[in-house]
Design a protein around this motif. Structure first.
Motif, PDB file in Angstrom:
ATOM      1  N   VAL A  14       0.251  -7.059   4.906  1.00  6.82           N
ATOM      2  CA  VAL A  14       0.328  -5.792   4.180  1.00  6.82           C
ATOM      3  C   VAL A  14       1.636  -5.082   4.531  1.00  6.82           C
ATOM      4  N   VAL A  15       2.266  -4.515   3.495  1.00  8.05           N
ATOM      5  CA  VAL A  15       3.429  -3.652   3.655  1.00  8.05           C
ATOM      6  C   VAL A  15       2.970  -2.241   3.286  1.00  8.05           C
ATOM      7  N   ARG A  16       3.146  -1.283   4.200  1.00  7.06           N
ATOM      8  CA  ARG A  16       2.737   0.102   3.950  1.00  7.06           C
ATOM      9  C   ARG A  16       3.976   0.958   3.680  1.00  7.06           C
ATOM     10  N   LEU A  17       3.845   1.853   2.706  1.00  3.02           N
ATOM     11  CA  LEU A  17       4.961   2.699   2.264  1.00  3.02           C
ATOM     12  C   LEU A  17       4.700   4.171   2.564  1.00  3.02           C
ATOM     13  N   ASN A  18       5.775   4.961   2.600  1.00  3.59           N
ATOM     14  CA  ASN A  18       5.639   6.402   2.785  1.00  3.59           C
ATOM     15  C   ASN A  18       5.853   7.144   1.465  1.00  3.59           C
ATOM     16  N   ARG A  19       5.395   6.560   0.381  1.00  3.32           N
ATOM     17  CA  ARG A  19       5.491   7.148  -0.942  1.00  3.32           C
ATOM     18  C   ARG A  19       4.140   7.052  -1.645  1.00  3.32           C
ATOM     19  N   THR A  20       3.902   7.941  -2.604  1.00  7.64           N
ATOM     20  CA  THR A  20       2.660   7.918  -3.372  1.00  7.64           C
ATOM     21  C   THR A  20       2.806   6.984  -4.573  1.00  7.64           C
ATOM     22  N   LYS A  21       1.670   6.677  -5.181  1.00  8.55           N
ATOM     23  CA  LYS A  21       1.678   5.867  -6.395  1.00  8.55           C
ATOM     24  C   LYS A  21       2.507   6.541  -7.483  1.00  8.55           C
ATOM     25  N   GLU A  22       2.358   7.847  -7.637  1.00  8.99           N
ATOM     26  CA  GLU A  22       3.089   8.554  -8.687  1.00  8.99           C
ATOM     27  C   GLU A  22       4.599   8.492  -8.461  1.00  8.99           C
ATOM     28  N   ILE A  36       6.198   6.118  -7.070  1.00  6.24           N
ATOM     29  CA  ILE A  36       6.593   4.750  -7.391  1.00  6.24           C
ATOM     30  C   ILE A  36       6.535   4.534  -8.900  1.00  6.24           C
ATOM     31  N   ARG A  37       5.491   5.013  -9.536  1.00 10.08           N
ATOM     32  CA  ARG A  37       5.335   4.878 -10.982  1.00 10.08           C
ATOM     33  C   ARG A  37       6.495   5.536 -11.731  1.00 10.08           C
ATOM     34  N   SER A  38       7.000   6.664 -11.231  1.00 11.62           N
ATOM     35  CA  SER A  38       8.052   7.406 -11.923  1.00 11.62           C
ATOM     36  C   SER A  38       9.467   6.982 -11.516  1.00 11.62           C
ATOM     37  N   ALA A  39       9.582   5.910 -10.763  1.00 11.52           N
ATOM     38  CA  ALA A  39      10.894   5.420 -10.323  1.00 11.52           C
ATOM     39  C   ALA A  39      11.696   4.893 -11.509  1.00 11.52           C
ATOM     40  N   PRO A  40      13.027   4.874 -11.380  1.00 13.66           N
ATOM     41  CA  PRO A  40      13.851   4.255 -12.428  1.00 13.66           C
ATOM     42  C   PRO A  40      13.389   2.817 -12.674  1.00 13.66           C
ATOM     43  N   GLU A  41      13.411   2.415 -13.924  1.00 16.09           N
ATOM     44  CA  GLU A  41      12.944   1.084 -14.291  1.00 16.09           C
ATOM     45  C   GLU A  41      13.741   0.004 -13.573  1.00 16.09           C
ATOM     46  N   PHE A  42      13.033  -1.001 -13.073  1.00 17.69           N
ATOM     47  CA  PHE A  42      13.664  -2.125 -12.397  1.00 17.69           C
ATOM     48  C   PHE A  42      14.257  -3.065 -13.443  1.00 17.69           C
ATOM     49  N   VAL A  43      15.530  -3.351 -13.289  1.00 20.09           N
ATOM     50  CA  VAL A  43      16.217  -4.279 -14.186  1.00 20.09           C
ATOM     51  C   VAL A  43      16.750  -5.412 -13.320  1.00 20.09           C
ATOM     52  N   ARG A  44      16.048  -6.517 -13.369  1.00 21.51           N
ATOM     53  CA  ARG A  44      16.342  -7.656 -12.489  1.00 21.51           C
ATOM     54  C   ARG A  44      17.806  -8.086 -12.563  1.00 21.51           C
ATOM     55  N   ILE A  52      12.580  -4.222  -1.251  1.00 23.04           N
ATOM     56  CA  ILE A  52      11.505  -5.099  -1.685  1.00 23.04           C
ATOM     57  C   ILE A  52      11.289  -4.863  -3.185  1.00 23.04           C
ATOM     58  N   VAL A  53      10.914  -5.912  -3.891  1.00 21.41           N
ATOM     59  CA  VAL A  53      10.509  -5.806  -5.293  1.00 21.41           C
ATOM     60  C   VAL A  53       9.004  -6.033  -5.306  1.00 21.41           C
ATOM     61  N   VAL A  54       8.294  -5.076  -5.917  1.00 23.10           N
ATOM     62  CA  VAL A  54       6.842  -5.138  -5.972  1.00 23.10           C
ATOM     63  C   VAL A  54       6.404  -5.412  -7.408  1.00 23.10           C
ATOM     64  N   ASP A  55       5.580  -6.437  -7.554  1.00 20.26           N
ATOM     65  CA  ASP A  55       4.942  -6.718  -8.838  1.00 20.26           C
ATOM     66  C   ASP A  55       3.670  -5.889  -8.868  1.00 20.26           C
ATOM     67  N   THR A  56       3.622  -4.902  -9.758  1.00 18.89           N
ATOM     68  CA  THR A  56       2.487  -3.979  -9.792  1.00 18.89           C
ATOM     69  C   THR A  56       1.302  -4.533 -10.575  1.00 18.89           C
ATOM     70  N   GLY A  57       1.455  -5.706 -11.177  1.00 21.83           N
ATOM     71  CA  GLY A  57       0.344  -6.303 -11.915  1.00 21.83           C
ATOM     72  C   GLY A  57      -0.167  -5.368 -12.991  1.00 21.83           C
ATOM     73  N   VAL A  58      -1.471  -5.227 -13.097  1.00 24.11           N
ATOM     74  CA  VAL A  58      -2.049  -4.388 -14.150  1.00 24.11           C
ATOM     75  C   VAL A  58      -1.953  -2.903 -13.852  1.00 24.11           C
ATOM     76  N   TRP A  59      -1.623  -2.543 -12.603  1.00 22.62           N
ATOM     77  CA  TRP A  59      -1.577  -1.130 -12.231  1.00 22.62           C
ATOM     78  C   TRP A  59      -0.602  -0.355 -13.113  1.00 22.62           C
ATOM     79  N   ILE A  60       0.595  -0.878 -13.341  1.00 22.39           N
ATOM     80  CA  ILE A  60       1.539  -0.252 -14.272  1.00 22.39           C
ATOM     81  C   ILE A  60       1.909  -1.286 -15.347  1.00 22.39           C
ATOM     82  N   PHE A  61       0.924  -1.965 -15.872  1.00 22.13           N
ATOM     83  CA  PHE A  61       1.115  -2.909 -16.969  1.00 22.13           C
ATOM     84  C   PHE A  61       2.186  -3.954 -16.680  1.00 22.13           C
ATOM     85  N   GLU A  64       0.831  -1.197   0.000  1.00 26.93           N
ATOM     86  CA  GLU A  64       0.000   0.000   0.000  1.00 26.93           C
ATOM     87  C   GLU A  64       0.867   1.250   0.000  1.00 26.93           C
ATOM     88  N   ALA A  65       0.691   2.081  -1.033  1.00 25.82           N
ATOM     89  CA  ALA A  65       1.308   3.412  -1.057  1.00 25.82           C
ATOM     90  C   ALA A  65       0.436   4.334  -0.197  1.00 25.82           C
TER      91      ALA A  65
END
Length: 117
Positions: free
Chosen positions: A77-85, A87-95, A48-57, A27-28
């Motif tokens: 539940v894991v709660r974060l101190n960041r907004t969805k935006e 998180i959405r605008s974070a550098p792309e995760f490269v496994r 943590i690595v979060v799978d956003t599912g359909v939220w960010i494709f 939860e953001a």
């Protein structure tokens, strides 16, 4: 927030070393963003690595442990101190590069470095 504290779970987060967080809902500040895919407890390099599912494709995002405000094992539940935006605008995760690439870690530190809540 220092780089060191950004990559560690806070004292009040409720994190227990060795806890299995995979599958926990994330939860953001402004709503659900997905589920924990994997995580690390490594001292000074926890995340943590979060799978956003359909939220960010289907995008996966890596979040430093310092963005976690609370872990609720009863509700899973894991709660974060960041907004969805944020998180959405974070550098792309490269496994393939997240564990060894210091430049990637610097980019994430720059992006998440200042807590918003």
């Amino acid at each position: 927030m220092t780089d060191k504290s950004l990559w560690a779970y806070g004292d009040t987060s409720g994190h227990a070393a060795g806890a299995m967080l995979s599958g926990y809902k994330v939860e953001a500040l402004d709503g659900s963003i997905g589920k924990v895919d994997k995580h690390s407890d490594e001292l000074g390099s926890a995340w943590i690595v979060v799978d956003t599912g359909v939220w960010i494709f289907g995008k996966e995002v890596l979040l430093p442990a310092g963005t976690v405000t609370r872990i609720d094992p009863d509700e899973r539940v894991v709660r974060l101190n960041r907004t969805k935006e944020e998180i959405r605008s974070a550098p792309e995760f490269v496994r393939e590069r997240h564990l060894e690439d210091l430049e990637y870690r610097r980019m994430l530190s720059g992006h998440y470095g200042s807590p918003q809540a």
